[in-house]
Design an enzyme around this catalytic site. Structure first.
Site, PDB file in Angstrom:
ATOM      1  N   TYR A 144       7.889  53.245  38.971  1.00  0.00           N
ATOM      2  CA  TYR A 144       7.649  53.763  38.076  1.00  0.00           C
ATOM      3  C   TYR A 144       8.088  54.795  37.237  1.00  0.00           C
ATOM      4  O   TYR A 144       8.108  54.757  35.846  1.00  0.00           O
ATOM      5  CB  TYR A 144       5.760  53.272  37.540  1.00  0.00           C
ATOM      6  N   LYS A 193       4.960  47.041  51.703  1.00  0.00           N
ATOM      7  CA  LYS A 193       5.948  46.131  52.301  1.00  0.00           C
ATOM      8  C   LYS A 193       6.687  46.357  53.196  1.00  0.00           C
ATOM      9  O   LYS A 193       7.993  47.275  53.044  1.00  0.00           O
ATOM     10  CB  LYS A 193       6.476  45.504  51.436  1.00  0.00           C
ATOM     11  N   ASP A 225       3.438  40.394  50.530  1.00  0.00           N
ATOM     12  CA  ASP A 225       3.581  39.180  50.203  1.00  0.00           C
ATOM     13  C   ASP A 225       2.184  37.846  50.793  1.00  0.00           C
ATOM     14  O   ASP A 225       1.835  37.342  50.394  1.00  0.00           O
ATOM     15  CB  ASP A 225       5.138  38.551  50.791  1.00  0.00           C
ATOM     16  N   ASP A 249      -0.632  47.068  40.574  1.00  0.00           N
ATOM     17  CA  ASP A 249      -0.123  46.414  39.592  1.00  0.00           C
ATOM     18  C   ASP A 249      -0.033  45.184  38.865  1.00  0.00           C
ATOM     19  O   ASP A 249      -0.585  44.002  38.456  1.00  0.00           O
ATOM     20  CB  ASP A 249       1.287  46.737  38.923  1.00  0.00           C
ATOM     21  N   ASP A 253      -3.637  41.979  38.702  1.00  0.00           N
ATOM     22  CA  ASP A 253      -3.574  41.281  38.040  1.00  0.00           C
ATOM     23  C   ASP A 253      -4.216  39.836  38.984  1.00  0.00           C
ATOM     24  O   ASP A 253      -5.706  39.083  38.463  1.00  0.00           O
ATOM     25  CB  ASP A 253      -2.715  40.974  37.403  1.00  0.00           C
TER      26      ASP A 253
HETATM   27  C1  IPM Z   1      -1.462  47.843  33.320  1.00  0.00           C
HETATM   28  C2  IPM Z   1      -0.331  47.617  32.598  1.00  0.00           C
HETATM   29  C3  IPM Z   1       0.730  48.977  32.863  1.00  0.00           C
HETATM   30  C4  IPM Z   1       0.938  49.089  34.008  1.00  0.00           C
HETATM   31  C5  IPM Z   1       1.909  48.644  31.916  1.00  0.00           C
HETATM   32  C6  IPM Z   1       1.552  48.174  29.902  1.00  0.00           C
HETATM   33  C7  IPM Z   1       2.858  49.419  32.018  1.00  0.00           C
HETATM   34  O1  IPM Z   1       0.200  46.267  33.438  1.00  0.00           O
HETATM   35  O2  IPM Z   1      -2.019  49.479  34.075  1.00  0.00           O
HETATM   36  O3  IPM Z   1      -1.280  47.781  35.045  1.00  0.00           O
HETATM   37  O4  IPM Z   1       2.169  48.611  34.828  1.00  0.00           O
HETATM   38  O5  IPM Z   1       0.706  49.540  34.595  1.00  0.00           O
HETATM   39 MG    MG Z   2      -0.790  45.906  34.775  1.00  0.00          MG
END
Ligand code: IPM
Ligand code: MG
Length: 360
Positions: A144, A193, A225, A249, A253
């Site tokens: 990042y 990883k 993975d 990240d 999700d």
């Molecule tokens: C999150 C988002 C951010 C990230 C983006 C908006 C840059 O996806 O906070 O998870 O990747 O950290």
């Molecule tokens: Mg995110």
């Protein structure tokens, strides 16, 4: 208690769900006799309109002067990414803010509400005992904040990214996660990883050292993975996932949607300075902005995390969490969490919040 809260609502659905979180905070303040002062500041595309800068110094100063930061979301529509207002908006605002304050420890918490479990992509038998997963995501290292170049090399297009970790960055979040594990089920799965990446090899070494110093917490390693697969195959094995920035990240999700909607996961980001920032884990969803249909749960639960972690108002935070649960039990839904089974009332962002406040 008297607390000053920096409000950075941002773009897309940010302002409307933030307005609802503030209404809930006001109701908590009235009920528990606190005083919350809100100081608003611009961030993201909204800041660009005013300052031609996605994270102006004025906004940083507002955060510095506050007891906690409540953040909405940033970013614009996919088809407008070429405009200066939206180009790299996220990197220039939320990523820059995380770096500026060294918000290195990110906690993302998923809750499965049984009443809407039918929305989960998982089979009911995998969810029958409930799911309650916390992801600890390192937030200021990894690819990042490395170099990113897109250029040409040997006559063809070429891309380069770099990333790094120091042992103190890894130790800082690992120690925090082990302390939280003690308040939960004493279990951590550390995700990396390490069969390929040097950053992951260091991650595994340092987490292993912290695990040795905390023998009461069971800690095991898992390759990322495999983790992505295990989360859909046997999610109940997870309590705390501890991982690096990029993997966190992606995995967070995946974890969020196991509950049925990405609109329900709050997050807290802690800095060694003591300041913390609270934000929904999902995005700015510009396509549904200003229609009063966005799910305010992640923003309201982010406010609840703020009460618990920054202000030590545990009873107040619990009251919010329980009011949201009761609202769902009573059948109220924003469109994204309507199961279309049984007795449900689909309501708007504001009306859902009315029901939450009524149950505080
Ligand atoms: C999150 C988002 C951010 C990230 C983006 C908006 C840059 O996806 O906070 O998870 O990747 O950290
Ligand atoms: Mg995110």
């Amino acid at each position: 208690m008297n607390k000053k809260i920096a409000i950075l609502a941002g773009d897309g659905i940010g302002p409307e769900v933030m307005a609802q979180a503030i209404r809930v905070l006001d109701a908590v303040a009235a009920k528990f006799e606190h005083k919350f002062d809100y100081v608003e500041a611009l961030v993201g595309g909204a800041a660009y309109d005013h300052y031609q800068n996605h994270l102006p110094q004025e906004t940083i100063d507002v955060c510095k002067g506050a007891d906690a930061v409540l953040f909405g979301s940033v970013g614009g529509p996919v088809e407008l990414q070429h405009e200066a207002k939206w180009a790299n908006c996220e990197a220039k605002s939320i990523l820059a803010l995380r770096k500026a304050f060294n918000f290195n420890i990110n906690l993302r918490k998923m809750t499965l509400y049984p009443e809407i479990a039918a929305l989960s992509p998982l089979r009911p038998d995998l969810l029958k005992d409930g799911l309650d997963i916390v992801v600890f995501r390192e937030l200021v290292g990894d690819v990042y904040f490395g170099e990113h170049t897109l250029d040409e090399k040997n006559g063809e297009r070429h891309a380069f990214d770099s990333g790094e970790y120091t042992e103190s960055q890894i130790r800082s979040i690992a120690e925090y996660a082990f302390n939280v594990a003690r308040t939960r089920k004493n279990r951590i799965i550390s995700v990396d990883k390490a069969n390929v990446m040097a950053m992951s090899k260091l991650w595994r070494q340092v987490v292993g050292e912290v695990a040795k110093q905390n023998p009461d917490v069971a800690c095991s390693d898992m390759l990322v993975d495999n983790c992505a697969m295990q989360l859909v195959k046997n999610p109940a094995q997870f309590d705390i996932i501890l991982t690096s920035n990029l993997f966190g990240d992606i995995i967070s999700d995946e974890v969020s949607v196991l509950s049925g909607s990405v609109g329900m996961m709050p997050s807290a980001s802690f800095s060694p300075s003591g300041l913390a920032l609270y934000e929904p884990a999902g995005g700015s969803a510009p396509d549904i902005a200003n229609k009063n249909i966005a799910n305010p749960i992640a923003q309201i639960l982010s406010a609840s995390l703020m009460l618990a972690y920054s202000f030590n108002m545990l009873t107040e935070a619990n009251a919010i969490d329980e009011a949201i649960k009761a609202t769902i039990v009573a059948g109220f839904r924003t469109g994204d969490i309507a199961t279309k089974l049984g007795n449900e009332t689909v309501v708007g962002t504001k009306e859902f919040t009315d029901q939450v406040i009524a149950r505080l």
